[in-house]
Design an enzyme around this catalytic site. Structure first.
Site, PDB file in Angstrom:
ATOM      1  N   GLU A   1     -15.682  -6.211   9.495  1.00 11.99           N
ATOM      2  CA  GLU A   1     -14.503  -5.413   9.859  1.00 11.99           C
ATOM      3  C   GLU A   1     -14.008  -4.540   8.697  1.00 11.99           C
ATOM      4  O   GLU A   1     -12.911  -4.752   8.170  1.00 11.99           O
ATOM      5  CB  GLU A   1     -13.367  -6.336  10.315  1.00 11.99           C
ATOM      6  CG  GLU A   1     -13.708  -7.204  11.506  1.00 11.99           C
ATOM      7  CD  GLU A   1     -12.625  -8.249  11.770  1.00 11.99           C
ATOM      8  OE1 GLU A   1     -11.648  -8.315  10.985  1.00 11.99           O
ATOM      9  OE2 GLU A   1     -12.762  -9.006  12.734  1.00 11.99           O
TER      10      GLU A   1
ATOM     11  N   CYS B   1      16.187   5.106  -3.108  1.00 12.90           N
ATOM     12  CA  CYS B   1      17.204   4.424  -3.923  1.00 12.90           C
ATOM     13  C   CYS B   1      16.739   3.031  -4.340  1.00 12.90           C
ATOM     14  O   CYS B   1      17.379   2.018  -4.023  1.00 12.90           O
ATOM     15  CB  CYS B   1      18.522   4.354  -3.157  1.00 12.90           C
ATOM     16  SG  CYS B   1      19.189   5.975  -2.739  1.00 12.90           S
TER      17      CYS B   1
ATOM     18  N   GLY C   1     -12.095  -1.511   7.077  1.00 10.74           N
ATOM     19  CA  GLY C   1     -11.048  -0.575   7.488  1.00 10.74           C
ATOM     20  C   GLY C   1     -10.752   0.384   6.364  1.00 10.74           C
ATOM     21  O   GLY C   1     -11.035   1.570   6.432  1.00 10.74           O
TER      22      GLY C   1
END
EC number: 4.1.1.20
Length: 447
Positions: A306, A375, A308
């Site tokens: 798998e 912030c 990604g």
């Protein structure tokens, strides 16, 4: 001393140098300081789509998908959609013959929107909601990877047609990466334990599935973590999982024919970091698994992996505009994005490089810290980066290797809209996901 270290000490502009393996393959430097990306000028793309913007090289995504299939012709390669899940990206990987790994009803909905073949899909995750399970069953997702006894009971109550399931196992193999992205050892939330005496272990899961007439156990799954560079970790996981397959046949009378070893293949984010050896991985993984199976007289399982990040991460860059340069005990370069479009530095301490684009500077390069607009003191995108001393507001900066887990993890912190995603191929730019507007942000606020 490396070239990137030597240039600043000489006071040289590094416009002729792109760290190999870090920038997308299609990137080129122009004499005017311009950065070319998939045949298009990045400054022109910034003018057209605004900043910050995610840029993605479609051809590199496709090429990498093909490289995986060619290196592992007898292995199912399932793209891990959590890295970057958009209609266009899923369409690209489907067209290149990859399967698809999903982990939510939302990701299934995107796959469904482009007609991704359900028989080439799987669903996993440690806490699937009823909506996730129903979405997978309704679309006919071939395999569901179960992660708890509660989930097995819930899925069993919903499934009525012999739904294929796999058990996620905690193999006890450390990934060697940041603790937050290491998932293959005891003491974290994923998978069933191999330890005897643990209530939620592999044996309990096997018996629970066998007791559900609507479920059919077909294999095992594991994932040791992300940003894994050492192939021996995958070899160890393959051997451990082969032992579990043999043990389940002996103890529970089940011969499981599928094995999913997950992904997590590392990509370099800054110069000097190692690239993943796909060829070595292919050879050593299959040899290790074949040896263990032959030693125990167990049939070689159908293997799934798998990747990604490895598919989309290196194909992307993000372009920002400088808002301010503050010179003091440290020089801070504030850009018009930050942790809302790249959460990885604050989450994992991830390191990035960046460079000035769109103009050429002959000024000496000095250390600067590139920070975001949010912030938070931790809103730092790249620390200690050598940039030209005359850097100023309005300049453009590009950050490489941002195709994975940037768009996916983006937020609206400080009510800032998420950037657009732009696909580029052969010099042609296509808007894949539009920029989020203030109207988009206020639409859900019903107060």
């Amino acid at each position: 001393m490396t070239l990137s270290e030597l240039l600043p000490s000489l006071g040289c502009e590094a416009a002729d140098h792109l760290e190999p393996g870090v920038w997308p393959r299609s990137t080129r430097l122009g004499e005017d300081g311009e950065l070319l990306f998939a045949g298009a000028k990045v400054s022109h793309l910034a003018a057209r789509f605004g900043t910050p913007s995610y840029l993605l090289d479609e051809q590199q995504v496709r090429d990498t998908a093909r490289e995986y299939r060619e290196a592992l012709p007898d292995v199912e390669v399932a793209y891990a959609s959590k890295a970057l899940c958009t209609r266009s990206v899923l369409r690209w990987v489907a067209e290149e013959g990859l399967s698809l790994d999903t982990c939510s009803a939302g990701e299934i909905a995107v796959a469904r929107a482009v007609g991704f073949p359900a028989e080439r899909m799987l669903l996993h995750g440690n806490a699937k909601t009823p909506e996730d399970l129903k979405a997978a069953l309704e679309y006919g997702v071939r395999r569901i990877v179960v992660d708890s006894l509660d989930e097995i009971a819930q899925l069993g109550a919903l499934a009525h047609c012999g739904q294929q399931v796999m058990i996620r196992v905690t193999p006890g193999v450390p990934a060697g990466a940041h603790q937050a992205i290491s998932t293959g050892t005891e003491g974290q939330k994923f998978g069933f334990s191999l330890l005897d005496g643990v209530p939620d272990n592999v044996d309990a899961a096997t018996e629970a599935i066998k007791a559900q007439p609507g479920l059919r156990l077909v294999g095992l799954h594991c994932h040791i973590g992300s940003q894994v560079t050492r192939i021996d970790r995958y070899e160890a996981a393959a051997r451990r999982m082969a032992e579990v397959l043999v043990r389940l046949r002996h103890t529970h009378g089940v011969t499981l024919r599928e094995l999913d070893l997950g992904g997590g293949h590392a990509v370099p984010y800054v110069g000097g970091e190692p690239a993943f050896d796909l060829g070595g991985y292919s050879r050593r993984l299959r040899v290790a698994l074949a040896y263990e199976c032959a030693a125990h007289g167990f049939p070689m399982p159908r293997l799934t992996i798998e990747p990604g990040r490895a598919i989309v991460g290196p194909a992307g860059i993000t372009v920002y505009r400088v808002c301010a340069v503050k010179r003091g005990s440290r020089t801070f370069v504030a850009v018009d994005g930050g942790m809302s479009d790249n959460a990885r530095p604050s989450l994992y301490g991830a390191r990035y490089t960046t460079r000035l684009i769109g103009r050429r500077s002959k000024e000496k390069r000095v250390p600067m810290t590139v920070v975001g607009r949010h912030c938070e003191s931790g809103d730092v995108l790249a620390d200690g980066i050598s940039l030209p001393a005359d850097l100023h507001a309005g300049d453009l900066l590009a950050v490489p290797c941002t195709g994975a887990y940037h768009h996916s993890l983006a937020s609206n912190y400080n009510q800032v809209g998420r950037p657009p995603l732009v696909g580029v191929k052969d010099g042609v730019a296509t808007l894949l996901v539009r920029r989020e507007t203030e109207e988009d942000l206020s639409r859900r606020d019903l107060g």
